[in-house]
Scaffold this motif. Structure first.
Motif, PDB file in Angstrom:
ATOM      1  N   THR A 172       0.823  -1.198   0.000  1.00 12.89           N
ATOM      2  CA  THR A 172       0.000   0.000   0.000  1.00 12.89           C
ATOM      3  C   THR A 172       0.861   1.254   0.000  1.00 12.89           C
ATOM      4  O   THR A 172       2.058   1.233   0.327  1.00 12.89           O
ATOM      5  CB  THR A 172      -0.919   0.026   1.226  1.00 12.89           C
ATOM      6  OG1 THR A 172      -0.104   0.150   2.395  1.00 12.89           O
ATOM      7  CG2 THR A 172      -1.743  -1.241   1.321  1.00 12.89           C
ATOM      8  N   THR A 204       0.667   3.733   2.075  1.00 13.97           N
ATOM      9  CA  THR A 204       1.106   4.094   3.426  1.00 13.97           C
ATOM     10  C   THR A 204       2.321   3.277   3.869  1.00 13.97           C
ATOM     11  O   THR A 204       3.210   3.796   4.536  1.00 13.97           O
ATOM     12  CB  THR A 204      -0.037   3.910   4.438  1.00 13.97           C
ATOM     13  OG1 THR A 204      -0.558   2.579   4.346  1.00 13.97           O
ATOM     14  CG2 THR A 204      -1.147   4.911   4.208  1.00 13.97           C
ATOM     15  N   VAL A 205       2.369   2.010   3.477  1.00 14.26           N
ATOM     16  CA  VAL A 205       3.538   1.194   3.809  1.00 14.26           C
ATOM     17  C   VAL A 205       4.767   1.728   3.096  1.00 14.26           C
ATOM     18  O   VAL A 205       5.855   1.828   3.679  1.00 14.26           O
ATOM     19  CB  VAL A 205       3.296  -0.287   3.460  1.00 14.26           C
ATOM     20  CG1 VAL A 205       4.590  -1.092   3.587  1.00 14.26           C
ATOM     21  CG2 VAL A 205       2.218  -0.873   4.369  1.00 14.26           C
ATOM     22  N   PHE A 216       1.719   6.858  11.312  1.00 14.06           N
ATOM     23  CA  PHE A 216       1.454   5.557  10.693  1.00 14.06           C
ATOM     24  C   PHE A 216       0.881   4.601  11.733  1.00 14.06           C
ATOM     25  O   PHE A 216       1.295   4.610  12.892  1.00 14.06           O
ATOM     26  CB  PHE A 216       2.733   4.958  10.106  1.00 14.06           C
ATOM     27  CG  PHE A 216       3.417   5.830   9.084  1.00 14.06           C
ATOM     28  CD1 PHE A 216       2.923   5.926   7.790  1.00 14.06           C
ATOM     29  CD2 PHE A 216       4.545   6.553   9.425  1.00 14.06           C
ATOM     30  CE1 PHE A 216       3.534   6.724   6.853  1.00 14.06           C
ATOM     31  CE2 PHE A 216       5.177   7.364   8.486  1.00 14.06           C
ATOM     32  CZ  PHE A 216       4.670   7.453   7.196  1.00 14.06           C
ATOM     33  N   ASP A 252       0.013  -1.479  12.292  1.00 14.37           N
ATOM     34  CA  ASP A 252       0.049  -2.452  11.193  1.00 14.37           C
ATOM     35  C   ASP A 252       0.942  -1.966  10.057  1.00 14.37           C
ATOM     36  O   ASP A 252       1.721  -2.743   9.475  1.00 14.37           O
ATOM     37  CB  ASP A 252      -1.364  -2.694  10.658  1.00 14.37           C
ATOM     38  CG  ASP A 252      -2.174  -3.627  11.540  1.00 14.37           C
ATOM     39  OD1 ASP A 252      -1.599  -4.597  12.059  1.00 14.37           O
ATOM     40  OD2 ASP A 252      -3.379  -3.381  11.713  1.00 14.37           O
ATOM     41  N   THR A 253       0.843  -0.684   9.730  1.00  7.54           N
ATOM     42  CA  THR A 253       1.645  -0.121   8.642  1.00  7.54           C
ATOM     43  C   THR A 253       3.129  -0.161   8.978  1.00  7.54           C
ATOM     44  O   THR A 253       3.959  -0.553   8.133  1.00  7.54           O
ATOM     45  CB  THR A 253       1.214   1.328   8.363  1.00  7.54           C
ATOM     46  OG1 THR A 253      -0.129   1.330   7.866  1.00  7.54           O
ATOM     47  CG2 THR A 253       2.125   1.986   7.341  1.00  7.54           C
TER      48      THR A 253
END
Length: 299
Positions: A3, A5-6, A194, A197-198
């Protein structure tokens, strides 16, 4: 996880390399080289570093009278601080939930010729000692890691003698420097921007050989949002509420990052963080907190 964000989190982590916010590399526990070594400076390297830090912890409280006292080191690590406490006290016990750490702590205690020290494996919900066993409980950078801080404080209260005191120092989860991601980046407030999880996905997606696969985040200690691995998400206001419900609070300082800063902007920010901003007051203060320093007495 590919993603946006990652990818942004990976970029932020990598951007800190070569700066004063660069990560320190893997520092997770004892490794195979250490466990195979018979050289004390290698086999007991964590304990020796802890021993050097024991005096700094005690001085956070202006010194703690340990002579003739029975002392519990709650979250003793590899035993370095516990052995130093035992040099001053009548008896010192160290507890940890990880058998490998306790095994090395026991070895270190024997190597250091400490005859009045004991190390025990401790489950998350029960300190393995009888009620009213200790005069003093000491804990340095541990309470942010326990499964349930309320249960841990209840257990500390149980094993303290009436009038006994707990001396606790730990960071709050939302503190700018409290994300415990130092192994990849010391950049402040990564966990503000963030999700847990990210950040875990970003670290694992970097495929660094010096950093083991990070476990999936779990919900914080009372289960509303996810937090970074090995942390429970405890906030300053939550700790104050729990502590005051069980103990006589003799001291509870929420120390601010760079609180001695002389810039007008810093002074203004710290002043605002201490003001009654309705529900945001605790959050605002937590953001600039380096650690909480507390003395709790059993009535």
């Amino acid at each position: 996880m590919g993603t946006i964000t990652v990818r942004l989190a990976k970029w932020a982590i990598k951007a800190s390399a070569g700066t004063r916010f660069a990560g320190t590399g893997c520092g997770f526990g004892a490794d195979e080289v250490q466990l195979a070594s018979t050289a004390p400076d290698e086999r007991y390297r964590q304990a020796l570093l802890e021993a050097e830090d024991a005096g700094r912890f005690l001085e956070m409280f202006g010194g703690i009278p340990l002579k003739g006292q029975r002392v519990l080191d709650f979250g003793c690590g590899y035993g370095g601080k516990t052995v130093e406490y035992a040099r001053q006290a009548a008896f010192a016990a160290g507890i940890e939930p990880f058998p490998i750490m306790i095994s090395l702590a026991r070895e270190y205690g024997k190597w250091a010729h400490s005859s009045n020290v004991l190390f025990e494996v401790c489950p998350q919900d029960r300190i393995p000692f009888e009620d009213d066993s200790f005069d003093v409980v000491l804990s340095h950078d541990v309470l942010e890691h326990v499964d349930d801080p309320k249960v841990s404080l209840e257990e500390i209260h149980r094993v303290l003698k009436p009038g006994g005191k707990a001396y606790l120092v730990f960071p709050v989860y939302l503190g700018a420097m409290s994300h415990h991601l130092d192994y990849v980046s010391k950049f402040p407030g990564l966990h503000w921007f963030f999700s847990a999880d990210t950040l875990v996905a970003a670290v694992n997606d970097m495929h660094r050989s010096d950093i083991p696969e990070q476990p999936a985040p779990k919900k914080r200690w009372w289960g509303d949002t996810k937090v970074l691995p090995m942390l429970n998400g405890l906030s300053g206001p939550e700790f104050r509420q729990i502590a005051s419900s069980m103990f006589i609070v003799e001291r509870l300082d929420q120390n601010l990052i760079g609180a001695g800063g002389s810039s007008l902007a810093a002074k203004l920010f710290y002043w605002l963080a201490s003001k009654p901003l309705s529900l945001s007051r605790g959050v605002a203060r937590d953001l600039v907190t380096s650690n909480i320093c507390a003395i709790l007495r059993k009535g």
